[in-house]
Design a protein around this motif. Sequence first.
Motif, PDB file in Angstrom:
ATOM      1  N   LEU A 115       0.859  -1.179   0.000  1.00 20.86           N
ATOM      2  CA  LEU A 115       0.000   0.000   0.000  1.00 20.86           C
ATOM      3  C   LEU A 115       0.897   1.230   0.000  1.00 20.86           C
ATOM      4  CD1 LEU A 115      -2.660  -1.107   2.642  1.00 20.86           C
ATOM      5  CD2 LEU A 115      -2.621  -1.498   0.166  1.00 20.86           C
ATOM      6  N   LEU A 123      -3.797   6.615   2.643  1.00 19.87           N
ATOM      7  CA  LEU A 123      -3.694   5.726   1.495  1.00 19.87           C
ATOM      8  C   LEU A 123      -3.894   6.495   0.194  1.00 19.87           C
ATOM      9  CD1 LEU A 123      -3.487   2.761   0.479  1.00 19.87           C
ATOM     10  CD2 LEU A 123      -5.982   2.664   0.650  1.00 19.87           C
ATOM     11  N   VAL A 126      -1.615   1.794  -4.604  1.00 16.79           N
ATOM     12  CA  VAL A 126      -1.094   0.450  -4.348  1.00 16.79           C
ATOM     13  C   VAL A 126      -0.101   0.117  -5.457  1.00 16.79           C
ATOM     14  CG1 VAL A 126      -2.989  -0.662  -5.598  1.00 16.79           C
ATOM     15  CG2 VAL A 126      -1.703  -1.962  -3.902  1.00 16.79           C
TER      16      VAL A 126
END
Length: 220
Positions: A115, A123, A126
């Motif tokens: 991640l 976040l 990815v």
Amino acid sequence: MNHLKVRDVMSDAVVRVQGGTPFKEIAHLLQEYDITAVPVIDEQDRPVGVVSEADLLHKLQGGPADGVAGLSQPAKAGATDAAGLMTSPALCAREDWSVVDAARVMSRHGVKRLLVVDDDGRLIGVVSRSDLLRVFLRADQAIRREIVEEVLVKALGEAPSAVQVDVTHGHVVLSGHLARTAVPVLEDMCRDVDGVVAVEFRPVRTARLDEPVEPPARSA
């Protein structure tokens, strides 16, 4: 060398869930988006874990998805939401990491993806093994230019004409006149260039001044 950064190869379209996301919804997401895992985030969009297909399969087997003895996880087998199913903590990368850094972490931990988080730990993407392999799609001409300009000239202080550089499908062939001690350094630096698959140095033999020269053959 100026390696590609994680931000250059990552995917920023990330399917994500929260801790309370139900088991069946996670299964639907994996199937709908044809993915094998989803990150679990908190209220600040920070990753706290990952739920994979293997985690879901505990429900079927009542134990580990791979069936290895001694690794039974009844808690996961009885879990009904992401918080109970996830593997935690989540392995993360920073967007400014090089692809080499990311590859090393994946290899060390035996994982297929990382991640990607920003400076605040949120976040943002990815990066997978297949993303990192994109460096080997780099054009041969771009690889050659970096070796000549960054390795030969800037790093080693050699003239561009000191070594002939040929690149074919990532295979680098070097030929020229270099001190024997400089050859391993040059080869190692070339291997560190993104997209290089193999490196070969071919020294050029120079005839000695006192070496006899064969006379040309006389015609009959």
